[in-house]
Design an enzyme around this catalytic site. Structure first.
Site, short mmCIF file in Angstrom:
data_model
loop_
_atom_site.label_atom_id
_atom_site.label_comp_id
_atom_site.label_asym_id
_atom_site.label_seq_id
_atom_site.Cartn_x
_atom_site.Cartn_y
_atom_site.Cartn_z
CG PHE A 127 -0.36 0.32 2.51
CD1 PHE A 127 -0.49 1.58 3.07
CD2 PHE A 127 0.33 -0.65 3.22
CE1 PHE A 127 0.07 1.87 4.31
CE2 PHE A 127 0.88 -0.38 4.45
CZ PHE A 127 0.75 0.89 5.00
CD GLU A 131 2.03 12.30 -3.01
OE1 GLU A 131 2.35 13.51 -3.08
OE2 GLU A 131 0.97 11.85 -3.50
N GLY A 135 5.90 13.36 4.19
CA GLY A 135 6.08 13.05 5.60
C GLY A 135 4.80 12.58 6.24
N GLY A 355 29.08 -5.16 24.90
CA GLY A 355 30.32 -4.41 24.87
C GLY A 355 30.82 -4.23 23.45
CD GLU A 379 2.06 1.02 9.28
OE1 GLU A 379 1.35 1.97 8.94
OE2 GLU A 379 2.19 -0.01 8.62
#
Length: 401
Positions: A127, A131, A135, A355, A379
């Site tokens: 889906f 663009e 944002g 570490g 999402e």
């Protein structure tokens, strides 16, 4: 030791599904995930295995050949898969969102045509909302559809498509001013189109181009792409639901369950990070004893485990509320926000426990450290979740008089 993030009240069927998925993750995903991720290689063998398990049809109703399971069952499966490799859960998530949107909003003809093939994994979904200059502001979409007889002509550029290359069906959100007078609120003049295409890159159908994969810091293996429409002609019967102007609400419904999915991914990655941290802490020795015996490390493990449990509980609550038919945008926003933030923190603590070795690509925690940041954005960012949560809280606690 009992495993963290147990879910009470599951049926025998749910427990059997989860046991099967967990076994698949342990045997087929974890042993190869890091090697495939370092090569940025699509996990075709893993995907084929998931198709055989029926996971591509997990929430598709049985009348369309799916398993007809709940959002909770799906989210718990995603949690297990993300524990193995988050990219694989992303491959399923976008497919699931499109199938969910079809189930909830599609015409009967669209359901009959697409859902049986999606349940088998023969049609794979993606889906597209975002663009290049968009944002989080979905209302600023500039891609547009114009009616031309029995077709619509689509033009514009979309961004950040998960499964952009491997999918064969993309639900694309664009502006469509037809029937909506000037001055109509932007979210009321958007339409979702069901765009069928060939898998691959380049021109995948006339007027539709999928450029090559975007090179990412993490979340590798799965293809993330742009989508360019230049005179793309789509039949009018491929408008989701058959009516223009409803696309924004259809997409938001899909994203709402997608947020539960992202929360589940965060839970799975955090759980794996804890497993790696607690295991390494018992093997690594300093000052004559395992570092797990140092109080500072025990404090870290305690905090990590608590965060894993808390995120899991919120994710389960959000899924169960959606399954009950109730509005769950508040719970989904909270679960997504908490799980993604806690995932980042648990992964970082596991990284610290390792570490210097945590900085080596020979250790799995290095991969998780690059993957966790994607969940902070996917999402909806943390800031978007806080906006949703804050507005809903004010609705619930509105002062009277």
């Amino acid at each position: 030791m009992s495993r963290l993030a147990q879910t009470h009240g599951l049926t025998d069927v749910q427990q059997e599904i989860l046991s099967t998925v967990r076994d698949f993750v342990d045997k087929e995903i974890i042993p190869v995930a890091t090697e495939l991720e370092h090569r940025d290689e699509y996990p075709q063998r893993i995907v084929d295995g998931l198709k055989e398990l029926g996971l591509f049809g997990l929430m598709i109703p049985d009348e369309y050949g799916g398993l007809g399971e709940s959002l909770l069952t799906y989210a718990l499966c995603v949690e297990e898969i993300a524990r193995g490799w988050m990219s694989v859960s992303g491959i399923i998530n976008t497919h699931f969102i499109v199938a969910y949107m079809l189930k909830q909003h599609g015409t009967q003809e669209q359901k009959d045509y697409f859902l049986p093939k999606m349940a088998l994994g023969e049609i794979r979904g993606a889906f597209s909302m975002s663009e290049p200059g968009l944002g989080s502001d979905v209302s600023a979409i500039t891609s547009k559809a114009v009616r031309d007889g029995d077709e619509y002509v689509l033009n514009g550029q979309k961004m950040w498509l998960t499964n952009g290359g491997t999918s064969t069906l993309v639900a694309v959100l664009v502006r469509s001013d037809e029937g909506h007078p000037e001055g109509t609120a932007p979210h009321r003049s958007m339409t979702t189109f069901l765009v069928e295409k060939e898998p691959g890159f380049g021109e995948v159908r006339p007027g539709l181009t999928i450029p090559g994969k975007i090179d990412k810091m993490g979340y590798k293996g799965v293809d993330t792409t742009e989508l360019i429409m230049d005179g793309l002609r789509i039949p009018a019967d491929r408008v989701l639901g058959g009516t223009t102007g409803r696309g924004f609400y259809q997409m938001m419904d899909g994203v709402e369950v997608g947020r539960v999915n992202v929360a589940a991914r965060g839970c799975g990655v955090a759980q794996r990070a804890f497993e790696l941290g607690v295991s390494y802490a018992q093997q690594r020795h300093t000052f004559g004893r395992p570092i797990a015996q140092h109080q500072a490390i025990q404090f870290k493990l305690a905090e990590m485990a608590t965060k894993v449990e808390a995120a899991h509980a919120m994710m389960v609550n959000a899924a169960r509320k959606k399954d009950s038919g109730q509005r769950n945008d508040l719970e989904a926003g909270m679960a997504k926000y908490l799980a993604s933030e806690y995932c980042k923190e648990v992964v970082e603590d596991a990284f610290r426990i390792h570490g210097g070795y945590g900085f080596s690509k020979e250790y799995e925690i290095e991969r998780l450290y690059r993957e966790a940041p994607m969940l902070l954005i996917g999402e909806g960012t943390a800031e978007i979740q806080k906006m949703i949560i804050g507005r809903r809280l004010l609705e619930e606690y509105r002062l009277q008089g």
